[in-house]
Every structure is written in C-alpha cells, then in structure tokens.
Design an enzyme around this catalytic site. Structure first.
Site, PDB file in Angstrom:
ATOM      1  N   SER A 129      82.647  17.686 124.956  1.00 21.81           N
ATOM      2  CA  SER A 129      81.041  17.753 125.014  1.00 21.81           C
ATOM      3  C   SER A 129      80.703  16.210 125.541  1.00 21.81           C
ATOM      4  CB  SER A 129      80.734  17.863 123.823  1.00 21.81           C
ATOM      5  OG  SER A 129      79.070  17.611 123.679  1.00 21.81           O
ATOM      6  N   TYR A 164      79.499  16.888 114.848  1.00 20.57           N
ATOM      7  CA  TYR A 164      79.764  17.840 116.385  1.00 20.57           C
ATOM      8  C   TYR A 164      80.300  16.946 117.608  1.00 20.57           C
ATOM      9  CZ  TYR A 164      79.153  20.103 120.666  1.00 20.57           C
ATOM     10  OH  TYR A 164      79.243  20.965 122.108  1.00 20.57           O
TER      11      TYR A 164
END
Length: 264
Positions: A155, A168
C-alpha cells in the site's frame, strides 16, 4: 533487408498459458481484478478467499470470458487449511507459477485509541498470513525445482503516514520489507518476489470512507483529485507475475497516480 518483428514477443513475455496463478482475496476488489487479468493472459487461476459466494462470482466472470479458474474457499490465516488447499491445487491444476498475495484488511483509528484486537487482526492478516502464504508457496516451487513469481500487494500507506492508518500502514510496511528479504533469500531458487504499492483504489475496504466528508476532502487534496479503480493495477500485476519480470526482484512498484505528493 530488415529482420522481421517477432510477433510472438508479447506472448513469450507476458503469456501464462500452462501455468497456475494463485490469487488470495480473489472474491472482490483488487484480487478479483488481478484474477481476471491473469486469466486473460492464459493462466489457470486458483481463487482463494473466505467468502465462497464472492469467489464463485469471480470464477463465473472468468469462465464467461473463456478463461480458466477454480474456487478454493479458505481462511489464509489458518496454515493447516492453507496447506491442504495448496496440495489440492498442485494435484488438480497446471504447475504452480505465480502468487498474488492480496488478501488483506483495513481499519482506521488514531494510535492512542487503537485496540489490541484491531492490531492483532490487521497485522495477523496483512503481515503474518501474507508471510506464511508466500513461504508455503515458495516451498512448493523449491521442492519442484521450479521458478516462479510472488507479488505482494502492499500500500501507499507503507511509505506515507496518513492519520488514522498507522497500524494498517505498519502492516504493509512490514510486508514490503519482507518482500526484499524474500527476494534475497529465494533469488538463487529462481523465485522473483516484488511488491506493488497501490494508491487510493476504490474497493470494498475503503468505499464507505471515500464517501464521507473527510474522504472527499482527502480526494480533493490529491494532485489529480481522483482515486483509482482496480483495473489501474492490471499492467503492474501482469508485468510482475509474468516471464517479462525475469530480471526484476526485490522491487516495489508504486502505482498511485501521483497521490503520494498529496498525502500527508
């Protein structure tokens, strides 16, 4: 007289006929799109995920387009169940070649308020499970003395620090780091391991957030004031999962539409 162009060049570089590609989290979003892309390149695609109905929908789309795919419902955090599924794939499908390590989960919370359960859930799937899926796949390639490709879906949050996405981002940063170590340890075995860091791509994980006022304000700060759709990763996925990436390993490909320049 000039040499004729080899019309088989693209097939030789990017074709996946006669090979199996495994996609985790294949029931929706980036996983479903990756599965469709690899099937279009000729791969037999093994669809892994917890939600059987969504896997069947992905399978139906691929079969309807003339491709090859099979569903294997499994919780990838369960290593015993995962090993059993990988054994079935080896028995029933073409030789293993590629893994798109995509299964993941999100969650927003300021660090001062994050719960232990949320940390365990996010790191457990995004980092721990991704590691053990990759190692289980690599062991099988090694035993068969076969080369292959592993693509870890990380990501943009791994390299930025958006508020509320600390855990995250940490889970994906850890996976990006592991990507380089996997590439180092498995290079001599012919297994190439790379990562893709997508920017904001609208999927089930973030769709609700993007519709909030905070989400809309975030999009307005991006250089092109837009988020992507899952097909934005098609080229990167096919490159890194195909023979064309023979000399690429340990790399991270950022696919973010310049979003990193607008994300704090």
């Amino acid at each position: 007289m000039t040499d004729r162009i080899d019309t088989n060049f693209l097939t030789q570089c990017f074709g996946l006929t006669g090979r199996t590609a495994i996609v985790t989290g294949a029931g929706s979003g980036l996983g479903r799109q990756a599965a469709k892309t690899l099937a279009a390149a000729g791969a037999e695609v093994a669809l892994l995920g917890r939600r059987e109905q969504q896997l069947k929908e992905t399978e139906a789309e691929i079969l309807g387009a003339g491709g090859h795919a099979r569903c294997f419902p499994v919780d990838v955090t369960d290593q015993t169940a995962l090993d059993a599924v990988l054994d079935r794939i080896q028995q029933d499908m073409a030789p293993l070649w590629a893994l798109i390590n995509n299964a993941g989960t999100g969650g927003r919370s300021p660090l001062a308020e994050v719960s232990a359960a949320a940390v365990d859930r996010i790191l457990g799937l995004n980092t721990k499970a991704a590691l053990f899926v990759a190692t289980a796949f690599a062991r099988r390639l090694t035993a068969a003395r076969s080369p292959g490709r592993i693509v870890n879906i990380c990501s943009l949050a791994a390299q930025s620090h958006p508020a509320g996405l600390g855990i995250y981002g940490a889970s994906k940063a850890a996976l990006e780091h592991l990507t380089r170590t996997m590439a180092h340890e498995w290079a001599a075995l012919g297994i190439n391991v790379n990562a893709i860091n997508p920017g904001f791509i609208e999927t089930d994980i973030n769709r609700a957030m993007l519709q909030t006022s905070a989400g809309k304000m975030m999009v307005e700060r991006l250089p092109r004031k837009r988020v992507g759709t899952p097909d934005a990763l098609d080229g990167a996925v096919l490159l890194l999962a195909s023979p064309a990436s023979a000399f690429i390993t340990g790399s991270t490909l950022i696919v973010d539409d310049a979003q990193r320049f607008g994300v704090a």
